[in-house]
Design a protein around this motif. Structure first.
Motif, mmCIF file in Angstrom:
data_model
loop_
_atom_site.group_PDB
_atom_site.id
_atom_site.type_symbol
_atom_site.label_atom_id
_atom_site.label_comp_id
_atom_site.label_asym_id
_atom_site.label_seq_id
_atom_site.Cartn_x
_atom_site.Cartn_y
_atom_site.Cartn_z
ATOM 1 N N LEU A 1 -5.262 -4.978 -4.355
ATOM 2 C CA LEU A 1 -5.554 -3.956 -3.348
ATOM 3 C C LEU A 1 -7.053 -3.699 -3.241
ATOM 4 O O LEU A 1 -7.565 -3.458 -2.147
ATOM 5 N N LYS B 1 0.623 4.027 -2.952
ATOM 6 C CA LYS B 1 0.188 5.416 -2.770
ATOM 7 C C LYS B 1 1.281 6.422 -3.104
ATOM 8 O O LYS B 1 0.981 7.579 -3.351
ATOM 9 N N TRP C 1 0.832 -1.207 0.000
ATOM 10 C CA TRP C 1 0.000 0.000 0.000
ATOM 11 C C TRP C 1 0.867 1.258 0.000
ATOM 12 O O TRP C 1 0.595 2.212 -0.722
ATOM 13 N N GLN D 1 -7.140 2.989 1.173
ATOM 14 C CA GLN D 1 -6.276 2.291 2.133
ATOM 15 C C GLN D 1 -6.947 1.006 2.599
ATOM 16 O O GLN D 1 -8.083 1.027 3.049
#
Length: 125
Positions: free
Chosen positions: A51, A21, A17, A83
């Motif tokens: 994800l 990002k 993650w 997230q």
């Protein structure tokens, strides 16, 4: 969790993650593949779909039929992941403060400090 890996990499989902990002998601690909041509667009697609499958709300996660279509067709991925739910919020905040960016939270995300457990019994029907 793999304690033998460096700290940023020992929690796989959190590491992926963070790389995603910060637009460095291809950094998670094994460096041994760099010697060979690999389909970067397909790798990005697989990671993005993975994800999406880790979203906290079942309404944000794609159905398995959609996952199959997204992975086998060049169809558009309908949403970008947010997230994931199972990321340590404290570690994410720490990474974000080191990056001088705004912290993001997943509501109710469990901490790795939690002592909860899940038992699964795998018996035939």
């Amino acid at each position: 969790m793999d304690p033998t890996l460096p700290a940023p990499m020992n929690l796989l989902l959190q590491w992926v993650w963070n790389e995603y990002k910060h637009d460095r998601v291809l950094d998670i690909v094994d460096s041994k593949l760099e010697r060979h041509e690999y389909p970067r667009e397909q790798v990005l697609r697989v990671i993005t779909v993975a994800l999406l499958c880790t979203q906290g709300s079942c309404g944000l996660r794609p159905a398995m039929s959609q996952v199959g279509l997204m992975l086998t067709n060049n169809s558009e991925i309908p949403a970008l992941p947010t997230q994931p739910a199972f990321i340590d919020a404290a570690a994410t905040e720490s990474e974000n403060s080191n990056d001088a960016s705004e912290p993001t939270r997943s509501a109710g995300a469990p901490s790795r400090r939690s002592h909860g457990s899940i038992s699964v019994s795998l018996l035939p029907r």
